[in-house]
Design a protein around this motif. Structure first.
Motif, mmCIF file in Angstrom:
data_model
loop_
_atom_site.group_PDB
_atom_site.id
_atom_site.type_symbol
_atom_site.label_atom_id
_atom_site.label_comp_id
_atom_site.label_asym_id
_atom_site.label_seq_id
_atom_site.Cartn_x
_atom_site.Cartn_y
_atom_site.Cartn_z
ATOM 1 N N ASN A 1 0.801 -1.222 0.000
ATOM 2 C CA ASN A 1 0.000 0.000 0.000
ATOM 3 C C ASN A 1 0.836 1.276 0.000
ATOM 4 N N LEU A 2 2.036 1.245 0.604
ATOM 5 C CA LEU A 2 2.942 2.382 0.435
ATOM 6 C C LEU A 2 3.319 2.542 -1.035
ATOM 7 N N SER A 3 3.570 1.422 -1.693
ATOM 8 C CA SER A 3 3.898 1.455 -3.123
ATOM 9 C C SER A 3 2.741 2.037 -3.927
ATOM 10 N N TYR A 4 1.538 1.600 -3.591
ATOM 11 C CA TYR A 4 0.366 2.080 -4.328
ATOM 12 C C TYR A 4 0.139 3.568 -4.082
ATOM 13 N N ALA A 5 0.357 4.016 -2.845
ATOM 14 C CA ALA A 5 0.198 5.431 -2.540
ATOM 15 C C ALA A 5 1.192 6.284 -3.318
ATOM 16 N N LEU A 6 2.439 5.826 -3.404
ATOM 17 C CA LEU A 6 3.452 6.561 -4.164
ATOM 18 C C LEU A 6 3.126 6.560 -5.648
ATOM 19 N N PHE A 7 2.609 5.441 -6.146
ATOM 20 C CA PHE A 7 2.201 5.374 -7.550
ATOM 21 C C PHE A 7 1.075 6.360 -7.837
ATOM 22 N N ARG A 8 0.096 6.421 -6.957
ATOM 23 C CA ARG A 8 -1.023 7.346 -7.146
ATOM 24 C C ARG A 8 -0.574 8.795 -7.104
ATOM 25 N N ALA A 9 0.567 9.044 -6.461
ATOM 26 C CA ALA A 9 1.110 10.407 -6.408
ATOM 27 C C ALA A 9 1.937 10.746 -7.648
ATOM 28 N N GLY A 10 2.009 9.802 -8.594
ATOM 29 C CA GLY A 10 2.670 10.085 -9.858
ATOM 30 C C GLY A 10 4.059 9.515 -10.023
ATOM 31 N N HIS A 11 4.468 8.610 -9.136
ATOM 32 C CA HIS A 11 5.813 8.036 -9.194
ATOM 33 C C HIS A 11 5.788 6.638 -9.811
ATOM 34 N N ARG A 12 6.875 6.311 -10.488
ATOM 35 C CA ARG A 12 7.011 4.970 -11.064
ATOM 36 C C ARG A 12 7.583 4.042 -10.005
ATOM 37 N N ILE A 13 6.899 2.921 -9.805
ATOM 38 C CA ILE A 13 7.200 2.031 -8.689
ATOM 39 C C ILE A 13 7.493 0.620 -9.187
ATOM 40 N N LEU A 14 8.554 0.028 -8.642
ATOM 41 C CA LEU A 14 8.780 -1.411 -8.801
ATOM 42 C C LEU A 14 8.725 -2.021 -7.407
ATOM 43 N N LEU A 15 7.682 -2.805 -7.152
ATOM 44 C CA LEU A 15 7.537 -3.523 -5.886
ATOM 45 C C LEU A 15 8.130 -4.910 -6.070
ATOM 46 N N MET A 16 9.153 -5.194 -5.306
ATOM 47 C CA MET A 16 9.875 -6.458 -5.441
ATOM 48 C C MET A 16 9.634 -7.317 -4.210
ATOM 49 N N ASP A 17 9.020 -8.472 -4.423
ATOM 50 C CA ASP A 17 8.804 -9.414 -3.330
ATOM 51 C C ASP A 17 10.106 -10.166 -3.103
ATOM 52 N N PHE A 18 10.771 -9.867 -1.984
ATOM 53 C CA PHE A 18 12.023 -10.539 -1.672
ATOM 54 C C PHE A 18 11.892 -11.357 -0.389
ATOM 55 N N ASP A 19 10.644 -11.690 -0.047
ATOM 56 C CA ASP A 19 10.429 -12.639 1.035
ATOM 57 C C ASP A 19 10.537 -14.025 0.409
ATOM 58 N N VAL A 20 11.780 -14.452 0.186
ATOM 59 C CA VAL A 20 12.021 -15.645 -0.632
ATOM 60 C C VAL A 20 11.647 -16.928 0.094
ATOM 61 N N GLY A 21 11.281 -16.826 1.361
ATOM 62 C CA GLY A 21 10.823 -18.014 2.065
ATOM 63 C C GLY A 21 9.321 -18.194 1.957
ATOM 64 N N LEU A 22 8.594 -17.074 2.168
ATOM 65 C CA LEU A 22 7.135 -17.119 2.170
ATOM 66 C C LEU A 22 6.588 -15.955 1.353
ATOM 67 N N ALA A 23 6.847 -15.969 0.068
ATOM 68 C CA ALA A 23 6.401 -14.888 -0.809
ATOM 69 C C ALA A 23 4.877 -14.885 -0.913
ATOM 70 N N ASN A 24 4.260 -13.696 -0.778
ATOM 71 C CA ASN A 24 2.806 -13.649 -0.913
ATOM 72 C C ASN A 24 2.252 -12.334 -1.427
ATOM 73 N N VAL A 25 3.100 -11.450 -1.950
ATOM 74 C CA VAL A 25 2.578 -10.222 -2.549
ATOM 75 C C VAL A 25 1.661 -10.560 -3.715
ATOM 76 N N ASP A 26 2.010 -11.596 -4.487
ATOM 77 C CA ASP A 26 1.169 -11.987 -5.609
ATOM 78 C C ASP A 26 -0.230 -12.383 -5.150
ATOM 79 N N VAL A 27 -0.334 -13.010 -3.968
ATOM 80 C CA VAL A 27 -1.644 -13.389 -3.435
ATOM 81 C C VAL A 27 -2.458 -12.142 -3.090
ATOM 82 N N LEU A 28 -1.813 -11.153 -2.482
ATOM 83 C CA LEU A 28 -2.508 -9.914 -2.127
ATOM 84 C C LEU A 28 -2.999 -9.174 -3.368
ATOM 85 N N LEU A 29 -2.332 -9.397 -4.487
ATOM 86 C CA LEU A 29 -2.714 -8.729 -5.734
ATOM 87 C C LEU A 29 -3.606 -9.593 -6.614
#
Length: 276
Positions: A30-58
């Protein structure tokens, strides 16, 4: 050349926590999304290599992830997914892959050699790191230009968060930490929690972290998780969403203050020499 196109203007932000269950991944998203909505280009990188789940949230099912980048025929561009048109992209991680949990120097070099080719296209590289003090987490946090530690008022969260700060300080000499206090009742709860952590750091380590803000407990957040969309899309006027936007504004102020230093700095630098 615009700021978003300047390859030397990308700020890497490592978002980490001492323990799991503190809402770190939701805040990273959501910090990434807030910055994107403010006009910034964002790369959100899931680096929780043990239990990755950003893809699930999206609500995404990536065909490729970070593990595929170790194949010579796969490029970073093939792994990056567009979440929103216009500059909100996502790099998925592999979940439950033991060899990714403790990457050695050679593995990190292979991985970031490919990724460095795309990092410069963004204003922010937001790294959702795993919880705890594994060597992979510590090394990437040390390589990042900014570290945001997510804590909650629970004593176990404070204790584990202090441990993360202590290890990064004693091993890598880092004194630059920003704190978000999540799941609070209000400003007084935020300040009391931060004061406890800050006092311990000052007394035992000789420096104090910086408070980035607090995020209130909010029933809209689990509802957004169930719908697999960012809170700022599900309930943009909810208390937690407002707090996250305020945190994103403060984060951007930090980036503006460091703008000149970003000119010649790599997005992810070399790992500092470990102190003996």
């Amino acid at each position: 050349m615009s700021e978003a196109q300047n390859p030397n203007a990308t700020l890497s932000v490592a978002i980490l926590s001492g323990k799991g269950g503190v809402g770190k991944t939701n805040l990273a998203l959501n910090l990434s999304y807030a910055l994107f909505r403010a006009g910034h280009r964002i790369l959100l990188m899931d680096f929780d290599v043990g239990l990755a789940n950003v893809d699930v949230l999206l609500g995404l099912s990536p065909e490729k992830n970070l593990q595929d980048l170790f194949r010579p025929d796969v490029t970073a561009e093939e792994v990056v997914l567009a979440v929103e048109p216009g500059g909100f992209d996502f790099l998925p991680a592999a979940s439950g892959v033991p060899e990714m949990l403790e990457m050695d120097d050679d593995m990190r070099e292979v991985l970031f050699h490919k990724l460095n080719k795309v990092f410069g296209s963004y204003d922010y590289l937001m790294l959702d790191l795993g919880a705890g003090i594994s060597q992979t987490i510590l090394s990437v946090a040390a390589m990042s230009q900014l570290r945001v530690l997510v804590v909650t008022p629970e004593p176990t969260s404070l204790t584990d968060s202090y441990a993360v700060i202590k290890v990064l300080h004693t091993q890598y000499g880092i004194t630059d930490f920003h704190i978000i206090v999540n799941q609070v009742e209000g400003p007084a709860d935020t300040q009391a929690t931060f004061t406890r952590l800050s006092t311990a750091c000052n007394h035992f380590l000789g420096f104090e972290p910086i408070l980035l803000g607090g995020v209130r407990s909010d029933p809209a957040l689990p509802a957004a998780v169930r719908r697999q969309i960012p809170l700022l899309r599900h309930a943009p006027r909810s208390p937690a969403a407002q707090d996250i936007v305020n945190g994103a504004v403060k984060l951007h102020r930090v980036r503006q203050q460091r703008q000149q230093a970003l000119v010649d700095a790599p997005v992810l630098g070399k790992i500092p020499i470990i102190r003996k």
